[in-house]
Motif scaffolding. Structure first.
Motif, PDB file in Angstrom:
ATOM      1  N   GLU A  24      -7.102   8.589   3.632  1.00 11.01           N
ATOM      2  CA  GLU A  24      -5.902   8.815   4.424  1.00 11.01           C
ATOM      3  C   GLU A  24      -4.713   8.031   3.858  1.00 11.01           C
ATOM      4  O   GLU A  24      -4.854   6.836   3.572  1.00 11.01           O
ATOM      5  CB  GLU A  24      -6.178   8.353   5.861  1.00 11.01           C
ATOM      6  CG  GLU A  24      -5.622   9.291   6.891  1.00 11.01           C
ATOM      7  CD  GLU A  24      -5.978   8.858   8.294  1.00 11.01           C
ATOM      8  OE1 GLU A  24      -5.595   7.735   8.665  1.00 11.01           O
ATOM      9  OE2 GLU A  24      -6.645   9.640   9.006  1.00 11.01           O
ATOM     10  N   CYS A  25      -3.584   8.698   3.743  1.00 10.52           N
ATOM     11  CA  CYS A  25      -2.358   8.026   3.274  1.00 10.52           C
ATOM     12  C   CYS A  25      -1.947   6.984   4.324  1.00 10.52           C
ATOM     13  O   CYS A  25      -1.866   7.305   5.510  1.00 10.52           O
ATOM     14  CB  CYS A  25      -1.254   9.065   3.076  1.00 10.52           C
ATOM     15  SG  CYS A  25       0.382   8.363   2.804  1.00 10.52           S
ATOM     16  N   ASP A  26      -1.672   5.750   3.888  1.00  5.16           N
ATOM     17  CA  ASP A  26      -1.287   4.687   4.831  1.00  5.16           C
ATOM     18  C   ASP A  26       0.101   4.907   5.413  1.00  5.16           C
ATOM     19  O   ASP A  26       0.497   4.257   6.361  1.00  5.16           O
ATOM     20  CB  ASP A  26      -1.286   3.315   4.128  1.00  5.16           C
ATOM     21  CG  ASP A  26      -2.697   2.856   3.829  1.00  5.16           C
ATOM     22  OD1 ASP A  26      -3.619   3.260   4.558  1.00  5.16           O
ATOM     23  OD2 ASP A  26      -2.865   2.095   2.850  1.00  5.16           O
ATOM     24  N   ASN A  27       0.860   5.822   4.798  1.00  5.47           N
ATOM     25  CA  ASN A  27       2.203   6.068   5.321  1.00  5.47           C
ATOM     26  C   ASN A  27       2.232   7.265   6.255  1.00  5.47           C
ATOM     27  O   ASN A  27       2.584   7.139   7.419  1.00  5.47           O
ATOM     28  CB  ASN A  27       3.197   6.280   4.168  1.00  5.47           C
ATOM     29  CG  ASN A  27       4.611   6.454   4.680  1.00  5.47           C
ATOM     30  OD1 ASN A  27       5.095   5.644   5.477  1.00  5.47           O
ATOM     31  ND2 ASN A  27       5.267   7.513   4.270  1.00  5.47           N
ATOM     32  N   CYS A  28       1.838   8.460   5.740  1.00  3.09           N
ATOM     33  CA  CYS A  28       1.986   9.664   6.570  1.00  3.09           C
ATOM     34  C   CYS A  28       0.679  10.115   7.212  1.00  3.09           C
ATOM     35  O   CYS A  28       0.688  10.953   8.106  1.00  3.09           O
ATOM     36  CB  CYS A  28       2.589  10.803   5.746  1.00  3.09           C
ATOM     37  SG  CYS A  28       1.450  11.492   4.542  1.00  3.09           S
ATOM     38  N   GLY A  29      -0.468   9.598   6.745  1.00  2.00           N
ATOM     39  CA  GLY A  29      -1.757   9.968   7.350  1.00  2.00           C
ATOM     40  C   GLY A  29      -2.404  11.193   6.725  1.00  2.00           C
ATOM     41  O   GLY A  29      -3.514  11.561   7.066  1.00  2.00           O
ATOM     42  N   VAL A  57      -0.578   5.220  -0.763  1.00  2.00           N
ATOM     43  CA  VAL A  57       0.121   6.426  -0.283  1.00  2.00           C
ATOM     44  C   VAL A  57      -0.290   7.663  -1.081  1.00  2.00           C
ATOM     45  O   VAL A  57      -0.694   7.571  -2.245  1.00  2.00           O
ATOM     46  CB  VAL A  57       1.660   6.255  -0.331  1.00  2.00           C
ATOM     47  CG1 VAL A  57       2.115   5.169   0.619  1.00  2.00           C
ATOM     48  CG2 VAL A  57       2.157   5.986  -1.747  1.00  2.00           C
ATOM     49  N   CYS A  58      -0.157   8.832  -0.414  1.00  2.00           N
ATOM     50  CA  CYS A  58      -0.528  10.111  -1.025  1.00  2.00           C
ATOM     51  C   CYS A  58       0.486  10.513  -2.103  1.00  2.00           C
ATOM     52  O   CYS A  58       1.528   9.882  -2.251  1.00  2.00           O
ATOM     53  CB  CYS A  58      -0.620  11.186   0.053  1.00  2.00           C
ATOM     54  SG  CYS A  58       0.989  11.604   0.774  1.00  2.00           S
ATOM     55  N   ASP A  59       0.167  11.583  -2.824  1.00  2.00           N
ATOM     56  CA  ASP A  59       1.055  11.987  -3.925  1.00  2.00           C
ATOM     57  C   ASP A  59       2.447  12.370  -3.429  1.00  2.00           C
ATOM     58  O   ASP A  59       3.447  12.090  -4.091  1.00  2.00           O
ATOM     59  CB  ASP A  59       0.421  13.135  -4.729  1.00  2.00           C
ATOM     60  CG  ASP A  59       0.021  14.307  -3.858  1.00  2.00           C
ATOM     61  OD1 ASP A  59       0.050  14.160  -2.606  1.00  2.00           O
ATOM     62  OD2 ASP A  59      -0.313  15.369  -4.398  1.00  2.00           O
ATOM     63  N   LEU A  60       2.526  12.974  -2.230  1.00  2.00           N
ATOM     64  CA  LEU A  60       3.831  13.390  -1.700  1.00  2.00           C
ATOM     65  C   LEU A  60       4.708  12.163  -1.405  1.00  2.00           C
ATOM     66  O   LEU A  60       5.866  12.089  -1.822  1.00  2.00           O
ATOM     67  CB  LEU A  60       3.629  14.213  -0.420  1.00  2.00           C
ATOM     68  CG  LEU A  60       4.875  14.856   0.140  1.00  2.00           C
ATOM     69  CD1 LEU A  60       5.401  15.928  -0.808  1.00  2.00           C
ATOM     70  CD2 LEU A  60       4.580  15.479   1.504  1.00  2.00           C
ATOM     71  N   CYS A  61       4.117  11.193  -0.685  1.00  2.00           N
ATOM     72  CA  CYS A  61       4.868   9.962  -0.369  1.00  2.00           C
ATOM     73  C   CYS A  61       5.223   9.210  -1.650  1.00  2.00           C
ATOM     74  O   CYS A  61       6.334   8.674  -1.772  1.00  2.00           O
ATOM     75  CB  CYS A  61       4.061   9.064   0.562  1.00  2.00           C
ATOM     76  SG  CYS A  61       3.892   9.739   2.224  1.00  2.00           S
ATOM     77  N   TYR A  62       4.297   9.190  -2.610  1.00  2.00           N
ATOM     78  CA  TYR A  62       4.550   8.475  -3.867  1.00  2.00           C
ATOM     79  C   TYR A  62       5.697   9.139  -4.638  1.00  2.00           C
ATOM     80  O   TYR A  62       6.558   8.464  -5.194  1.00  2.00           O
ATOM     81  CB  TYR A  62       3.281   8.425  -4.722  1.00  2.00           C
ATOM     82  CG  TYR A  62       3.441   7.559  -5.940  1.00  2.00           C
ATOM     83  CD1 TYR A  62       3.617   6.186  -5.818  1.00  2.00           C
ATOM     84  CD2 TYR A  62       3.454   8.125  -7.219  1.00  2.00           C
ATOM     85  CE1 TYR A  62       3.785   5.388  -6.937  1.00  2.00           C
ATOM     86  CE2 TYR A  62       3.622   7.339  -8.349  1.00  2.00           C
ATOM     87  CZ  TYR A  62       3.794   5.963  -8.198  1.00  2.00           C
ATOM     88  OH  TYR A  62       3.968   5.172  -9.312  1.00  2.00           O
TER      89      TYR A  62
HETATM   90 ZN    ZN Z   1       1.679  10.328   2.583  1.00  2.00          ZN
END
Ligand code: ZN
Length: 245
Positions: A24-29, A57-62
């Protein structure tokens, strides 16, 4: 039937296998196969509420993080003396301001002003940037400070409602200006009849408005204008012509 069962088992097996690799992404989940570690301070609204250290964080947030870092670097590295930053709410303006302040030499003086009281509190964290002398004000508070410290307007009373009072005077005297005194003054239409009327009334009341006296004082004495390594005007689009000058 047996083939179908085998196929289903195999399919389930594949699904289970892929899910077990998701994190799970720590930012958006959002579930992601891989997480990139970034400073938590760059994601103020991350789900875990982490303020320090790093989060995954996931690729989108990154991707968004990288884009913003590149944009901030372009702002900080720009040699232009005037920089205009266009950014929507929650996109990290304070972060950009911090990077700008940190890029200055130690001991540099910085002033930040905004038109809205509530935003002063948000920006106040920039006063904690080490080794830099940062002051945050509302724009009117900044002018008021200058008025008493630099202009020495002791003989004048300070009144934010002076423009309204003068406008009412014009109405009572049945003066029909093309542009009302407050607006004409804020647009620096100094030759306008209404501005001449405004200045005369201000003298009569021995009162000053937010910016008028400060502006005219420093225009006549440019050598006394306080100097800063960096001046940041938040919500600049809402400044009128007089305030922008
Ligand atoms: Zn994310």
């Amino acid at each position: 039937m047996e083939r179908l069962t085998r196929s289903l088992r195999w399919n389930c097996c594949v699904i289970d296998y892929s899910l077990s690799n998701q994190m799970e992404c720590d930012n958006c989940g959002k579930d992601s196969a891989a997480l990139e570690q970034v400073p938590a301070s760059n994601f103020k609204r991350n789900r875990g509420g982490a303020a320090a250290g790093s989060i995954g964080v996931c690729d989108l947030c990154y991707g968004q993080f990288r884009l913003r870092e590149e944009a901030v670097a372009r702002v900080v590295d720009s040699g232009s003396p005037k920089k205009l930053i266009v950014a929507g709410p929650g996109t990290g303006k304070t972060h950009t301001f911090r990077k700008l302040v940190e890029s200055l030499r130690e001991g540099s003086k910085v002033v930040i002003f905004t038109l809205i009281n509530n935003l002063v509190d948000d920006l106040r964290e920039l006063e904690n940037v080490p080794e830099r002398e940062v002051s945050v004000f509302t724009f009117h508070g900044f002018c008021k400070n200058l008025l008493y410290q630099e202009v020495g307007a002791a003989e004048f009373s300070y009144s934010g409602s002076l423009p309204k009072l003068i406008e009412q005077d014009a109405e009572l005297l049945d003066l029909d200006f093309e542009i009302d005194p407050e607006r004409a003054f804020s647009e620096l239409r100094e030759g306008e009849e209404s501005v001449i009327f405004y200045m005369k009334r201000a003298e009569y009341y021995r009162a000053v408005g937010y910016v008028d006296r400060v502006f005219t004082f420093f225009r006549e004495r440019p050598q006394t204008i306080p100097q800063y390594a960096l001046v940041i005007a938040d919500e600049y689009q809402d400044f009128n012509r007089l305030e922008a000058c």
